[in-house]
Design a protein around this motif. Structure first.
Motif, PDB file in Angstrom:
ATOM      1  N   LYS A 150       0.719  -1.170   0.095  1.00 42.94           N
ATOM      2  CA  LYS A 150      -0.020   0.110  -0.043  1.00 42.94           C
ATOM      3  C   LYS A 150       0.751   1.151   0.053  1.00 42.94           C
ATOM      4  CE  LYS A 150      -3.667  -2.210   2.733  1.00 42.94           C
ATOM      5  NZ  LYS A 150      -4.380  -2.043   4.122  1.00 42.94           N
ATOM      6  N   VAL A 151       0.271   2.273  -0.636  1.00 46.36           N
ATOM      7  CA  VAL A 151       1.080   3.475  -0.654  1.00 46.36           C
ATOM      8  C   VAL A 151       0.260   4.769  -0.225  1.00 46.36           C
ATOM      9  CG1 VAL A 151       2.648   2.672  -2.414  1.00 46.36           C
ATOM     10  CG2 VAL A 151       0.573   4.144  -3.024  1.00 46.36           C
ATOM     11  N   SER A 152       0.742   5.854   0.449  1.00 46.74           N
ATOM     12  CA  SER A 152       0.208   6.856   0.856  1.00 46.74           C
ATOM     13  C   SER A 152       0.788   7.991   0.881  1.00 46.74           C
ATOM     14  CB  SER A 152      -0.663   6.795   2.142  1.00 46.74           C
ATOM     15  OG  SER A 152       0.545   6.445   3.170  1.00 46.74           O
ATOM     16  N   GLY A 153       0.300   9.202   0.743  1.00 46.82           N
ATOM     17  CA  GLY A 153       1.157  10.596   0.730  1.00 46.82           C
ATOM     18  C   GLY A 153       0.351  11.483   1.235  1.00 46.82           C
ATOM     19  N   THR A 154       0.888  12.425   1.935  1.00 43.98           N
ATOM     20  CA  THR A 154       0.153  13.636   2.319  1.00 43.98           C
ATOM     21  C   THR A 154       1.170  14.935   1.921  1.00 43.98           C
ATOM     22  OG1 THR A 154       1.331  13.493   4.599  1.00 43.98           O
ATOM     23  CG2 THR A 154      -0.839  12.483   4.060  1.00 43.98           C
ATOM     24  N   ALA A 155       0.377  15.944   1.930  1.00 45.92           N
ATOM     25  CA  ALA A 155       0.859  17.401   1.510  1.00 45.92           C
ATOM     26  C   ALA A 155       0.152  18.292   2.603  1.00 45.92           C
ATOM     27  CB  ALA A 155       0.843  17.783   0.198  1.00 45.92           C
ATOM     28  N   GLU A 156       0.989  19.010   3.557  1.00 46.78           N
ATOM     29  CA  GLU A 156       0.421  19.736   4.436  1.00 46.78           C
ATOM     30  C   GLU A 156      -0.792  19.208   5.044  1.00 46.78           C
ATOM     31  OE1 GLU A 156      -0.615  23.262   2.518  1.00 46.78           O
ATOM     32  OE2 GLU A 156       1.195  24.189   2.188  1.00 46.78           O
ATOM     33  N   GLY A 157      -0.778  17.778   5.509  1.00 45.60           N
ATOM     34  CA  GLY A 157      -1.726  17.044   6.136  1.00 45.60           C
ATOM     35  C   GLY A 157      -2.887  16.463   5.457  1.00 45.60           C
ATOM     36  N   LYS A 158      -2.964  16.622   4.134  1.00 41.73           N
ATOM     37  CA  LYS A 158      -3.873  16.442   3.180  1.00 41.73           C
ATOM     38  C   LYS A 158      -3.398  15.193   2.250  1.00 41.73           C
ATOM     39  CE  LYS A 158      -6.561  20.586   3.264  1.00 41.73           C
ATOM     40  NZ  LYS A 158      -6.900  21.805   2.272  1.00 41.73           N
ATOM     41  N   ASP A 159      -4.483  14.219   2.029  1.00 40.59           N
ATOM     42  CA  ASP A 159      -4.030  12.991   1.232  1.00 40.59           C
ATOM     43  C   ASP A 159      -3.684  13.461  -0.306  1.00 40.59           C
ATOM     44  OD1 ASP A 159      -3.602  10.375   0.416  1.00 40.59           O
ATOM     45  OD2 ASP A 159      -5.877  10.135  -0.182  1.00 40.59           O
ATOM     46  N   VAL A 160      -2.617  13.154  -0.854  1.00 45.12           N
ATOM     47  CA  VAL A 160      -2.354  13.205  -2.161  1.00 45.12           C
ATOM     48  C   VAL A 160      -2.795  12.324  -3.235  1.00 45.12           C
ATOM     49  CG1 VAL A 160      -0.552  15.031  -1.683  1.00 45.12           C
ATOM     50  CG2 VAL A 160      -0.011  12.682  -2.219  1.00 45.12           C
ATOM     51  N   SER A 161      -3.617  11.206  -2.556  1.00 44.14           N
ATOM     52  CA  SER A 161      -3.856  10.059  -3.652  1.00 44.14           C
ATOM     53  C   SER A 161      -2.868   9.477  -4.405  1.00 44.14           C
ATOM     54  CB  SER A 161      -5.096  10.553  -4.657  1.00 44.14           C
ATOM     55  OG  SER A 161      -6.026  10.840  -3.658  1.00 44.14           O
ATOM     56  N   ALA A 162      -1.630   8.963  -3.703  1.00 45.72           N
ATOM     57  CA  ALA A 162      -0.747   8.181  -4.244  1.00 45.72           C
ATOM     58  C   ALA A 162      -1.282   6.874  -4.917  1.00 45.72           C
ATOM     59  CB  ALA A 162       0.432   7.994  -3.412  1.00 45.72           C
ATOM     60  N   ILE A 163      -0.643   6.614  -6.063  1.00 44.47           N
ATOM     61  CA  ILE A 163      -1.069   5.418  -6.608  1.00 44.47           C
ATOM     62  C   ILE A 163      -0.016   4.484  -6.700  1.00 44.47           C
ATOM     63  CG2 ILE A 163      -1.971   4.400  -8.831  1.00 44.47           C
ATOM     64  CD1 ILE A 163      -3.256   7.199  -9.413  1.00 44.47           C
ATOM     65  N   ALA A 164      -0.314   3.140  -6.212  1.00 42.23           N
ATOM     66  CA  ALA A 164       0.651   2.184  -6.162  1.00 42.23           C
ATOM     67  C   ALA A 164       0.881   1.428  -7.494  1.00 42.23           C
ATOM     68  CB  ALA A 164       0.148   0.716  -5.154  1.00 42.23           C
ATOM     69  N   LEU A 165       2.146   1.168  -7.951  1.00 42.56           N
ATOM     70  CA  LEU A 165       2.374   0.787  -9.398  1.00 42.56           C
ATOM     71  C   LEU A 165       3.482  -0.572  -9.453  1.00 42.56           C
ATOM     72  CD1 LEU A 165       3.476   4.285 -10.998  1.00 42.56           C
ATOM     73  CD2 LEU A 165       1.322   3.096 -11.035  1.00 42.56           C
ATOM     74  N   VAL A 166       3.243  -1.302 -10.373  1.00 34.62           N
ATOM     75  CA  VAL A 166       3.992  -2.498 -10.328  1.00 34.62           C
ATOM     76  C   VAL A 166       4.589  -2.509 -12.068  1.00 34.62           C
ATOM     77  CG1 VAL A 166       2.659  -3.845  -8.732  1.00 34.62           C
ATOM     78  CG2 VAL A 166       1.963  -3.814 -11.365  1.00 34.62           C
ATOM     79  N   TYR A 167       5.489  -3.306 -12.194  1.00 37.27           N
ATOM     80  CA  TYR A 167       6.034  -3.360 -13.619  1.00 37.27           C
ATOM     81  C   TYR A 167       5.525  -4.744 -13.951  1.00 37.27           C
ATOM     82  CZ  TYR A 167       9.887   0.020 -12.724  1.00 37.27           C
ATOM     83  OH  TYR A 167      10.621   1.135 -12.549  1.00 37.27           O
ATOM     84  N   GLY A 168       5.515  -4.846 -15.463  1.00 36.43           N
ATOM     85  CA  GLY A 168       5.155  -6.171 -16.145  1.00 36.43           C
ATOM     86  C   GLY A 168       5.863  -5.918 -17.498  1.00 36.43           C
ATOM     87  N   LYS A 169       5.927  -6.925 -18.077  1.00 36.09           N
ATOM     88  CA  LYS A 169       6.518  -7.079 -19.501  1.00 36.09           C
ATOM     89  C   LYS A 169       5.182  -7.425 -20.412  1.00 36.09           C
ATOM     90  CE  LYS A 169      10.097  -9.107 -22.505  1.00 36.09           C
ATOM     91  NZ  LYS A 169      11.170 -10.020 -22.633  1.00 36.09           N
ATOM     92  N   VAL A 170       5.084  -6.388 -21.481  1.00 41.03           N
ATOM     93  CA  VAL A 170       3.869  -6.579 -22.244  1.00 41.03           C
ATOM     94  C   VAL A 170       4.015  -7.980 -23.218  1.00 41.03           C
ATOM     95  CG1 VAL A 170       2.541  -5.415 -24.221  1.00 41.03           C
ATOM     96  CG2 VAL A 170       3.659  -4.267 -22.386  1.00 41.03           C
ATOM     97  N   GLN A 171       3.083  -8.895 -23.305  1.00 41.65           N
ATOM     98  CA  GLN A 171       2.997  -9.777 -23.864  1.00 41.65           C
ATOM     99  C   GLN A 171       2.323  -9.684 -25.104  1.00 41.65           C
ATOM    100  OE1 GLN A 171       4.784 -12.570 -22.670  1.00 41.65           O
ATOM    101  NE2 GLN A 171       5.391 -11.343 -20.847  1.00 41.65           N
ATOM    102  N   SER A 172       1.226  -9.136 -25.289  1.00 39.75           N
ATOM    103  CA  SER A 172       0.340  -8.655 -26.142  1.00 39.75           C
ATOM    104  C   SER A 172      -0.540  -7.722 -26.106  1.00 39.75           C
ATOM    105  CB  SER A 172      -0.488 -10.198 -26.779  1.00 39.75           C
ATOM    106  OG  SER A 172      -1.292 -10.422 -25.374  1.00 39.75           O
TER     107      SER A 172
END
Length: 220
Positions: A171-193
């Motif tokens: 899980k990821v989270s981020g804040t700026a001046e106490g407010k959530d910045v809606s950080a998005i978790a990312l993963v790597y993957g190799k494109v098959q098709s």
């Protein structure tokens, strides 16, 4: 003498636009039949005036034109989707970053993960969880500028010990001046098709994983 009420032009237009299965020609023919029937059965002492007739003819012209425009736009959208799929074929074999939260640990090495921070954050934190939902590692990335960032996880828990091989999530989270910045978790993957469905062009990453091409954050 039998009379009929005037054709309700606005209603006819609305019904025509809702009935997407009818062609422009069918709509025009049906409307003209209704209009001719109305004229044949109108009260000779109170006939339809020219302004009313002109208005109703203008309405069917509008319906016909809108229906034709809808068909043209649909065709253009189909062509655009096909073109985007062909262009996206260049991604095959490339490694991409897309939204996701799965990590695999094998021989003490964790798959690469990242985070998309929509706006500059004072603090960004990451929690790695095992299959039972227990937090095994907390990572403090401190402040981060807006953009895509890699997350460095060495495959160890908070005590510095290597975690067992297997599947994990994060899980990821981020804040700026106490407010959530809606950080998005990312993963790597190799494109098959590349494929497509009603949601758009999809990249196939193997193991049944897919992502919309619009969600690709990084290509390498």
């Amino acid at each position: 003498m039998t009379t009929t009420s005037n054709v309700n032009s606005n209603s006819a237009v609305n019904d025509a636009l809702k009935g997407g299965s009818s062609s422009a020609a069918d709509l025009q023919n049906n409307f003209l039949k209704m209009l001719v029937t109305q004229m044949n059965n109108q009260d000779p002492l109170n006939p339809m005036d020219n302004a009313q007739l002109t208005s109703q003819l203008a309405q069917i012209s509008t319906v016909s034109g809108l229906q034709t425009m809808n068909e043209t736009l649909t065709a253009l959208l189909s062509q655009t989707a096909a073109s985007r799929a062909m262009d996206s074929a260049n991604l095959i074999g490339k490694t991409v970053m897309v939204p996701g939260n799965a990590i695999t640990v094998a021989d003490g090495v964790a798959t690469k993960i990242g985070v998309d921070v929509p706006s500059t954050a004072d603090s960004v934190t990451v929690q790695v969880l095992d299959k039972n939902g227990n937090v095994v590692r907390n990572i403090d990335m401190k402040g981060q500028t807006a953009g895509v960032h890699d997350i460095a996880w060495d495959g160890k828990n908070d005590q510095g010990n290597a975690v067992p091989n297997g599947e994990y999530t994060f899980k990821v989270s981020g804040t700026a001046e106490g407010k959530d910045v809606s950080a998005i978790a990312l993963v790597y993957g190799k494109v098959q098709s590349i494929s497509g469905d009603s949601t758009g062009v999809l990249v196939e990453l193997g193991d049944g994983k897919t992502a919309n091409v619009d969600d690709v954050r990084r290509i390498s």
